[in-house]
Design a protein around this motif. Sequence first.
Motif, PDB file in Angstrom:
ATOM      1  N   HIS A 102      -4.779  60.795   8.054  1.00 39.93           N
ATOM      2  CA  HIS A 102      -3.637  61.697   7.791  1.00 39.93           C
ATOM      3  C   HIS A 102      -2.346  60.927   8.104  1.00 39.93           C
ATOM      4  CE1 HIS A 102      -1.463  65.315   7.209  1.00 39.93           C
ATOM      5  NE2 HIS A 102      -1.600  65.883   8.389  1.00 39.93           N
ATOM      6  N   TYR A 155      -3.384  55.099  -0.140  1.00 41.22           N
ATOM      7  CA  TYR A 155      -3.867  55.458  -1.490  1.00 41.22           C
ATOM      8  C   TYR A 155      -4.913  56.553  -1.381  1.00 41.22           C
ATOM      9  CZ  TYR A 155      -1.091  52.013  -3.803  1.00 41.22           C
ATOM     10  OH  TYR A 155      -0.005  51.334  -4.296  1.00 41.22           O
ATOM     11  N   ARG A 176     -11.341  59.961  -5.797  1.00 39.09           N
ATOM     12  CA  ARG A 176     -10.978  60.853  -6.900  1.00 39.09           C
ATOM     13  C   ARG A 176      -9.534  60.656  -7.327  1.00 39.09           C
ATOM     14  NH1 ARG A 176     -14.908  65.766  -5.312  1.00 39.09           N
ATOM     15  NH2 ARG A 176     -14.904  64.822  -3.263  1.00 39.09           N
TER      16      ARG A 176
HETATM   17  N1  CMX Z   1      -9.635  53.445  -0.263  1.00 36.02           N
HETATM   18  C1  CMX Z   1     -10.982  53.346  -0.322  1.00 36.02           C
HETATM   19  N2  CMX Z   1     -11.804  54.396  -0.496  1.00 36.02           N
HETATM   20  C2  CMX Z   1     -11.222  55.608  -0.641  1.00 36.02           C
HETATM   21  C3  CMX Z   1      -9.819  55.779  -0.624  1.00 36.02           C
HETATM   22  C4  CMX Z   1      -9.018  54.640  -0.413  1.00 36.02           C
HETATM   23  N3  CMX Z   1      -7.691  54.725  -0.324  1.00 36.02           N
HETATM   24  N4  CMX Z   1      -9.551  57.088  -0.796  1.00 36.02           N
HETATM   25  C5  CMX Z   1     -10.731  57.708  -0.894  1.00 36.02           C
HETATM   26  N5  CMX Z   1     -11.743  56.821  -0.814  1.00 36.02           N
HETATM   27  C6  CMX Z   1     -13.181  57.090  -0.782  1.00 36.02           C
HETATM   28  C7  CMX Z   1     -13.470  58.069   0.352  1.00 36.02           C
HETATM   29  O1  CMX Z   1     -13.570  57.393   1.605  1.00 36.02           O
HETATM   30  C8  CMX Z   1     -14.762  58.683  -0.102  1.00 36.02           C
HETATM   31  O2  CMX Z   1     -15.801  57.764   0.163  1.00 36.02           O
HETATM   32  P1  CMX Z   1     -17.267  58.272   0.669  1.00 36.02           P
HETATM   33  O3  CMX Z   1     -17.783  59.099  -0.477  1.00 36.02           O
HETATM   34  O4  CMX Z   1     -18.001  57.019   0.916  1.00 36.02           O
HETATM   35  O5  CMX Z   1     -17.004  59.098   1.901  1.00 36.02           O
HETATM   36  C9  CMX Z   1     -14.585  58.749  -1.628  1.00 36.02           C
HETATM   37  O6  CMX Z   1     -13.557  57.787  -1.955  1.00 36.02           O
HETATM   38  C10 CMX Z   1     -14.158  60.118  -2.129  1.00 36.02           C
HETATM   39  O7  CMX Z   1     -12.975  60.510  -1.444  1.00 36.02           O
HETATM   40  P2  CMX Z   1     -11.910  61.464  -2.161  1.00 36.02           P
HETATM   41  O8  CMX Z   1     -12.591  62.755  -2.499  1.00 36.02           O
HETATM   42  O9  CMX Z   1     -11.212  60.755  -3.257  1.00 36.02           O
HETATM   43  O10 CMX Z   1     -10.838  61.664  -1.001  1.00 36.02           O
HETATM   44  P3  CMX Z   1     -10.914  62.645   0.266  1.00 36.02           P
HETATM   45  O11 CMX Z   1     -10.333  63.946  -0.153  1.00 36.02           O
HETATM   46  O12 CMX Z   1     -12.263  62.659   0.885  1.00 36.02           O
HETATM   47  O13 CMX Z   1      -9.942  61.881   1.285  1.00 36.02           O
HETATM   48  C11 CMX Z   1      -7.986  60.714   1.949  1.00 36.02           C
HETATM   49  C12 CMX Z   1      -8.545  61.854   1.085  1.00 36.02           C
HETATM   50  C13 CMX Z   1      -6.466  60.754   1.902  1.00 36.02           C
HETATM   51  C14 CMX Z   1      -8.424  60.951   3.404  1.00 36.02           C
HETATM   52  C15 CMX Z   1      -8.528  59.364   1.405  1.00 36.02           C
HETATM   53  O14 CMX Z   1      -8.049  59.164   0.095  1.00 36.02           O
HETATM   54  C16 CMX Z   1      -8.155  58.178   2.294  1.00 36.02           C
HETATM   55  O15 CMX Z   1      -8.881  57.902   3.252  1.00 36.02           O
HETATM   56  N6  CMX Z   1      -7.010  57.468   1.978  1.00 36.02           N
HETATM   57  C17 CMX Z   1      -6.536  56.387   2.809  1.00 36.02           C
HETATM   58  C18 CMX Z   1      -5.826  56.952   4.030  1.00 36.02           C
HETATM   59  C19 CMX Z   1      -4.510  57.594   3.661  1.00 36.02           C
HETATM   60  O16 CMX Z   1      -3.706  57.040   2.949  1.00 36.02           O
HETATM   61  N7  CMX Z   1      -4.265  58.792   4.216  1.00 36.02           N
HETATM   62  C20 CMX Z   1      -2.967  59.494   4.058  1.00 36.02           C
HETATM   63  C21 CMX Z   1      -3.066  60.767   3.252  1.00 36.02           C
HETATM   64  C22 CMX Z   1      -1.719  61.386   3.065  1.00 36.02           C
HETATM   65  C23 CMX Z   1      -1.428  62.541   3.957  1.00 36.02           C
HETATM   66  O17 CMX Z   1      -1.931  62.645   5.074  1.00 36.02           O
HETATM   67  O18 CMX Z   1      -0.614  63.379   3.551  1.00 36.02           O
END
Ligand code: CMX
Length: 441
Positions: A270, A315, A367
Amino acid sequence: MSLKETLRSKIEDFRPRTQKLIKEFGKIKIDDVTIEQCIGGGRDIPSLVTDVSYLDPYEGVRFRGKTINETFEALPKAENSMYPTVEAFWYFLLTGDIPTDDEVEEVLHDFRARANVPYYVYDIIRALPVGTHPMVMLSSAVLSMQRDSKFCRFYNSGKFNKMDAWSYMYEDASDLVARLPEIAAFIYRFRYKNCDIITSNPELDLGANFAHMMGIEPPYDDVSRMYFIIHSDHESGNVSAHTTHLVASALSDAYFAYSAGLNGLAGPLHGLANQEVLRWIMAFEKKLNGEAPSKENVTKALWETLNAGQVIPGYGHAVLRKTDPRYLAQRDFCLKTPGLREDRLFKLVSMLYETVPAVLTEHGKTRNPWPNVDSQSGVIQAYYGVTEWDFYTVLFGVGRAIGCMANITWDRALGYPIERPKSVTTAMLEKWASEGGRKAS
Ligand code: CMX
């Protein structure tokens, strides 16, 4: 009318809408829930209500119905600035109305009267052991002010009632928003500038005063206004907003609730992601060994991160499915600021913007391969000298308070009950899976 009186009349007008929905339409179905959603963090299950902001997956956030650009355009600006004051934005988030200059002036005066941080807050920050993360300092500082909560005093007065509870929540909420910039700037100067504290200048608006207390020249005042506004709210399901709402639903006051919200904001998935982005970028720059960033070497570094089982910070998003407009608002600031647009870190972040979406798409898991708010903010801070990246989430916390405090004021105004979603067991899910769905009992 003062902001509080305007708010009172808005609340009285609004209450019948919520009451009617519960009494006349309470049994109308609005969604179904799948096993994937139940295990997967409640994605997309509509189970929270807020009118403060709404997040569309493709359009991004709207504050009170306005996009970020429309919000910036509509609100009165700070003197000699392209950006609105935080005070104008606070009025807007609470009421949905664009304030007049006089109404903004009134909030400026109100905040000045509230901004006095109790001395013990600084004693508590000073008493924490060396090496304490700045988010622990911020969360502890907020929690310590619970001692003076007006909401809590009202609750214990023997006169507590649900209809008036919002008025005391509003008092605590306003105190907290007005005090946080001074607390955050204190944490910064105490931890990184040899305890050389700069006292507040009450003549300035919140953003300009924060820049002053940080010891950073303009246009850092505009950076602060923009940063606090775009980080304020992102509807209610994100960890910090949801935690604040959840804790406040137990009639905990604003200090208990927001301290908890900040603890959620401090997670790397987050708010802490903005710190992680800069850490990742600096490590990447080191690896380049003076070589200019190119699509080839950036792509290679991205795959190294992914193959090590790590996420690319900055991302992806749980709701968004396109480039975050909060990212674009900050990119826009960089592009129109001479010096910043030529900055080497900004160029690297821009190169990442060109490269990461394709790599994440090929990786095939996320996604949403597009950048979120966190991938741009550290670069701007670093450019203005705030290179201590473990401070970045504190900045996010100052901004996020604006949205969380507006929300819990309205939560009490509309009498939302204690939050208590139902849990089920894995065996139940397995049974319903084998039966092709849960049968009505
Ligand atoms: N890099 C690599 N892998 C990623 C990724 C990224 N930036 N974003 C998502 N994925 C992966 C997830 O870890 C998940 O993998 P698993 O199936 O092995 O667990 C898969 O893709 C599916 O995830 P998702 O449905 O696309 O995303 P979530 O809703 O589960 O998670 C988030 C969202 C933000 C936690 C995730 O995209 C992430 O970890 N991003 C990097 C951290 C980040 O930038 N966080 C800030 C968010 C902004 C905010 O807080 O407002």
